[in-house]
Write a protein that holds these residues in place. Sequence first.
Motif, PDB file in Angstrom:
ATOM      1  N   VAL A  12       0.834  -1.200   0.000  1.00 15.89           N
ATOM      2  CA  VAL A  12       0.000   0.000   0.000  1.00 15.89           C
ATOM      3  C   VAL A  12       0.873   1.256   0.000  1.00 15.89           C
ATOM      4  O   VAL A  12       0.623   2.213  -0.736  1.00 15.89           O
ATOM      5  N   ASP A  13       1.924   1.252   0.822  1.00 16.12           N
ATOM      6  CA  ASP A  13       2.799   2.431   0.934  1.00 16.12           C
ATOM      7  C   ASP A  13       3.551   2.717  -0.354  1.00 16.12           C
ATOM      8  O   ASP A  13       3.842   3.885  -0.667  1.00 16.12           O
ATOM      9  N   ARG A  14       3.898   1.681  -1.117  1.00 16.74           N
ATOM     10  CA  ARG A  14       4.652   1.877  -2.353  1.00 16.74           C
ATOM     11  C   ARG A  14       3.747   2.128  -3.557  1.00 16.74           C
ATOM     12  O   ARG A  14       4.226   2.300  -4.671  1.00 16.74           O
ATOM     13  N   THR A  15       2.430   2.146  -3.316  1.00 13.42           N
ATOM     14  CA  THR A  15       1.469   2.326  -4.400  1.00 13.42           C
ATOM     15  C   THR A  15       0.701   3.640  -4.286  1.00 13.42           C
ATOM     16  O   THR A  15       0.290   4.221  -5.294  1.00 13.42           O
ATOM     17  N   THR A  16       0.526   4.136  -3.055  1.00 16.50           N
ATOM     18  CA  THR A  16      -0.335   5.283  -2.781  1.00 16.50           C
ATOM     19  C   THR A  16       0.502   6.536  -2.551  1.00 16.50           C
ATOM     20  O   THR A  16       1.332   6.575  -1.640  1.00 16.50           O
ATOM     21  N   LEU A  17       0.299   7.569  -3.367  1.00 24.04           N
ATOM     22  CA  LEU A  17       1.027   8.822  -3.255  1.00 24.04           C
ATOM     23  C   LEU A  17       0.123   9.919  -2.714  1.00 24.04           C
ATOM     24  O   LEU A  17      -1.111   9.835  -2.812  1.00 24.04           O
ATOM     25  N   LEU A  18       0.743  10.967  -2.182  1.00 23.73           N
ATOM     26  CA  LEU A  18       0.021  12.178  -1.814  1.00 23.73           C
ATOM     27  C   LEU A  18       0.118  13.160  -2.978  1.00 23.73           C
ATOM     28  O   LEU A  18       1.203  13.388  -3.516  1.00 23.73           O
ATOM     29  N   VAL A  19      -1.013  13.723  -3.373  1.00 20.53           N
ATOM     30  CA  VAL A  19      -1.081  14.684  -4.489  1.00 20.53           C
ATOM     31  C   VAL A  19      -1.518  16.024  -3.921  1.00 20.53           C
ATOM     32  O   VAL A  19      -2.556  16.113  -3.253  1.00 20.53           O
ATOM     33  N   ARG A  20      -0.743  17.074  -4.212  1.00 21.37           N
ATOM     34  CA  ARG A  20      -1.072  18.406  -3.717  1.00 21.37           C
ATOM     35  C   ARG A  20      -1.095  19.406  -4.859  1.00 21.37           C
ATOM     36  O   ARG A  20      -0.228  19.400  -5.732  1.00 21.37           O
ATOM     37  N   CYS A  21      -2.125  20.277  -4.835  1.00 22.04           N
ATOM     38  CA  CYS A  21      -2.255  21.335  -5.838  1.00 22.04           C
ATOM     39  C   CYS A  21      -2.782  22.578  -5.131  1.00 22.04           C
ATOM     40  O   CYS A  21      -3.968  22.650  -4.786  1.00 22.04           O
ATOM     41  N   GLY A  22      -1.906  23.551  -4.894  1.00 23.08           N
ATOM     42  CA  GLY A  22      -2.311  24.721  -4.138  1.00 23.08           C
ATOM     43  C   GLY A  22      -2.651  24.346  -2.710  1.00 23.08           C
ATOM     44  O   GLY A  22      -1.893  23.663  -2.025  1.00 23.08           O
ATOM     45  N   ALA A  23      -3.826  24.790  -2.247  1.00 25.76           N
ATOM     46  CA  ALA A  23      -4.257  24.477  -0.882  1.00 25.76           C
ATOM     47  C   ALA A  23      -4.965  23.134  -0.792  1.00 25.76           C
ATOM     48  O   ALA A  23      -5.266  22.656   0.310  1.00 25.76           O
ATOM     49  N   ALA A  24      -5.239  22.508  -1.932  1.00 23.20           N
ATOM     50  CA  ALA A  24      -5.949  21.229  -1.944  1.00 23.20           C
ATOM     51  C   ALA A  24      -4.960  20.080  -2.005  1.00 23.20           C
ATOM     52  O   ALA A  24      -3.874  20.199  -2.574  1.00 23.20           O
ATOM     53  N   TRP A  25      -5.344  18.961  -1.402  1.00 18.82           N
ATOM     54  CA  TRP A  25      -4.534  17.756  -1.534  1.00 18.82           C
ATOM     55  C   TRP A  25      -5.429  16.522  -1.435  1.00 18.82           C
ATOM     56  O   TRP A  25      -6.542  16.567  -0.931  1.00 18.82           O
ATOM     57  N   GLY A  26      -4.915  15.454  -1.962  1.00 17.11           N
ATOM     58  CA  GLY A  26      -5.621  14.184  -1.926  1.00 17.11           C
ATOM     59  C   GLY A  26      -4.622  13.061  -2.092  1.00 17.11           C
ATOM     60  O   GLY A  26      -3.452  13.195  -1.714  1.00 17.11           O
ATOM     61  N   ALA A  27      -5.058  11.961  -2.674  1.00 14.98           N
ATOM     62  CA  ALA A  27      -4.190  10.800  -2.860  1.00 14.98           C
ATOM     63  C   ALA A  27      -4.166  10.423  -4.328  1.00 14.98           C
ATOM     64  O   ALA A  27      -4.964  10.917  -5.135  1.00 14.98           O
ATOM     65  N   GLY A  28      -3.245   9.562  -4.671  1.00 13.66           N
ATOM     66  CA  GLY A  28      -3.128   9.085  -6.044  1.00 13.66           C
ATOM     67  C   GLY A  28      -2.610   7.659  -6.066  1.00 13.66           C
ATOM     68  O   GLY A  28      -2.031   7.182  -5.082  1.00 13.66           O
ATOM     69  N   VAL A  29      -2.808   6.980  -7.174  1.00 14.37           N
ATOM     70  CA  VAL A  29      -2.379   5.589  -7.354  1.00 14.37           C
ATOM     71  C   VAL A  29      -1.282   5.549  -8.413  1.00 14.37           C
ATOM     72  O   VAL A  29      -1.455   6.070  -9.531  1.00 14.37           O
ATOM     73  N   TRP A  30      -0.161   4.941  -8.057  1.00 13.25           N
ATOM     74  CA  TRP A  30       0.974   4.829  -8.978  1.00 13.25           C
ATOM     75  C   TRP A  30       0.685   3.762 -10.022  1.00 13.25           C
ATOM     76  O   TRP A  30       0.441   2.600  -9.711  1.00 13.25           O
ATOM     77  N   LEU A  31       0.705   4.170 -11.310  1.00 14.37           N
ATOM     78  CA  LEU A  31       0.422   3.252 -12.417  1.00 14.37           C
ATOM     79  C   LEU A  31       1.690   2.729 -13.075  1.00 14.37           C
ATOM     80  O   LEU A  31       1.626   1.776 -13.852  1.00 14.37           O
ATOM     81  N   GLY A  32       2.818   3.360 -12.778  1.00 12.23           N
ATOM     82  CA  GLY A  32       4.058   3.014 -13.459  1.00 12.23           C
ATOM     83  C   GLY A  32       4.276   3.922 -14.666  1.00 12.23           C
ATOM     84  O   GLY A  32       3.386   4.678 -15.090  1.00 12.23           O
ATOM     85  N   ARG A  33       5.505   3.901 -15.215  1.00 12.35           N
ATOM     86  CA  ARG A  33       5.868   4.708 -16.387  1.00 12.35           C
ATOM     87  C   ARG A  33       5.648   6.201 -16.135  1.00 12.35           C
ATOM     88  O   ARG A  33       5.376   6.968 -17.068  1.00 12.35           O
ATOM     89  N   GLY A  34       5.710   6.614 -14.887  1.00 10.02           N
ATOM     90  CA  GLY A  34       5.574   8.029 -14.552  1.00 10.02           C
ATOM     91  C   GLY A  34       4.153   8.529 -14.417  1.00 10.02           C
ATOM     92  O   GLY A  34       3.942   9.737 -14.233  1.00 10.02           O
ATOM     93  N   HIS A  35       3.153   7.669 -14.464  1.00  4.01           N
ATOM     94  CA  HIS A  35       1.762   8.094 -14.438  1.00  4.01           C
ATOM     95  C   HIS A  35       1.101   7.807 -13.081  1.00  4.01           C
ATOM     96  O   HIS A  35       1.359   6.769 -12.456  1.00  4.01           O
ATOM     97  N   VAL A  36       0.249   8.745 -12.686  1.00  2.49           N
ATOM     98  CA  VAL A  36      -0.475   8.656 -11.415  1.00  2.49           C
ATOM     99  C   VAL A  36      -1.942   8.947 -11.676  1.00  2.49           C
ATOM    100  O   VAL A  36      -2.281   9.919 -12.379  1.00  2.49           O
ATOM    101  N   LEU A  37      -2.815   8.119 -11.121  1.00  3.84           N
ATOM    102  CA  LEU A  37      -4.257   8.320 -11.233  1.00  3.84           C
ATOM    103  C   LEU A  37      -4.762   8.988  -9.957  1.00  3.84           C
ATOM    104  O   LEU A  37      -4.429   8.554  -8.853  1.00  3.84           O
ATOM    105  N   THR A  38      -5.560  10.047 -10.098  1.00  5.45           N
ATOM    106  CA  THR A  38      -6.128  10.736  -8.944  1.00  5.45           C
ATOM    107  C   THR A  38      -7.499  11.274  -9.330  1.00  5.45           C
ATOM    108  O   THR A  38      -8.029  10.962 -10.402  1.00  5.45           O
TER     109      THR A  38
END
Length: 430
Positions: free
Chosen positions: A211-237
């Motif tokens: 779970v720790d190696r798959t789930t990233l924190l995504v931040r944009c300005g004052a908002a943040w959430g989570a993302g899923v690592w897809l590989g090849r540099g891509h993240v789904l959020t």
Amino acid sequence: MMWTSSTVVTKSECLLEEYATYGNAQCWNGAWTTSYTAGPSATKMETWRSRRDSAKLCSQFLSSSTWRVITELLSGLKTLRPLSELLDMVKPPPERGTSIQVHSTPFGCEAFLNAVTRGAVCGVVGKRPSLLLTDTATALGSEGAPVFTDGPNKELVGTVVCSVSWWRGEWVGLTLAAPLRAVLAAKLRVPPLHPPRAPASPLYSKILQIVDRTTLLVRCGAAWGAGVWLGRGHVLTCAHVVSSHASYKVSLYCQNKKETAMVRYKTKDDKAYDLALLYTNPDYWTHLTPAEFAEEPAEKGESVLAAGYPYFNENNLEDLKPTVTSGHVNNVSPSMIQTSCCVQSGFSGGPIFRITKELKVEVVATIVSNAKAQTGASFPYINMAVPSRAFIRSVQHFLTERDESVLSPIENNKEIVQSQWRLLPYRSKI
């Protein structure tokens, strides 16, 4: 005023009755007599002891039978043990993923005396640590209740400090507990001890590593959430997590790393399925593991895990780990999955995991939001997620072909789907 034997006995009975019923009594595993949520303070205890000592001085003026009754009544008033003895008894705070149980009396009602709720440690705050986040479902009046590790030994590790709270405009469903060892060390002004902490089970520890190696924190300005690592540099959020990407940079955090990202695709605001695809330099994330998506649809009633980042400290990326809560699938449709996992702000874009019989960790859905009322109140244990089967083929096709047009089906324009995600009943035009 002259004290008669009946007067003294009546006063003593009132004292004992007040002590026995004051506040929300909690059992401390037989070693620590009684804790009170809103009960008598140490000062009040000393007052009672002073009254007892004064009664002894006046015993020569009372009959032997009267004094015997007073002594018997006050003998039932157990003396609290020293805090230093409790410090020796309390065990180190457990690691994330450890099963725990809380013994409480919700609402201070005797009908619920010593109710037991079970859950797990979802997150640990601070290096000591200073706070434990748990998904045990407690109610008002549970503050001060003891927290034990689950199992035959039931070791005392903490106390509930908050069962229900309001933060960032929503109800927080997580129960907050204080590790007693750190609290007592601070109260007694002794150096905090750092003995080995109780680990989670080997199986759950392995699951958390994935779970720790798959789930990233995504931040944009004052908002943040989570993302899923897809590989090849891509993240789904989620699209609403990066809705301000035109004005603010998008940053990714995971495993003591921080890097910027760009938005490759995003559905329109307030449109199902509220998804976005990010791209970052893959050379910075070689330590991550691409998520494995489930081929079989979710089943109503199956156990699942949710991962996200309801809180984080940008200055302490070393200890940054997702908060993981457990629950069940409440309802399933081709375009939406509802679960009972505790979800707060910061979980948006995070994965819903299934643990298969072969102990594989699969993503069955992507978290979008929890249920909200028109008043703005949210319900953390009722949340909605997009089934992986609704988008994963389009995403995988894009990762292979690099053709953004294949992502257009993710923005589902069917009226029945849009109505479902607005939590409105669908009315056929026929």
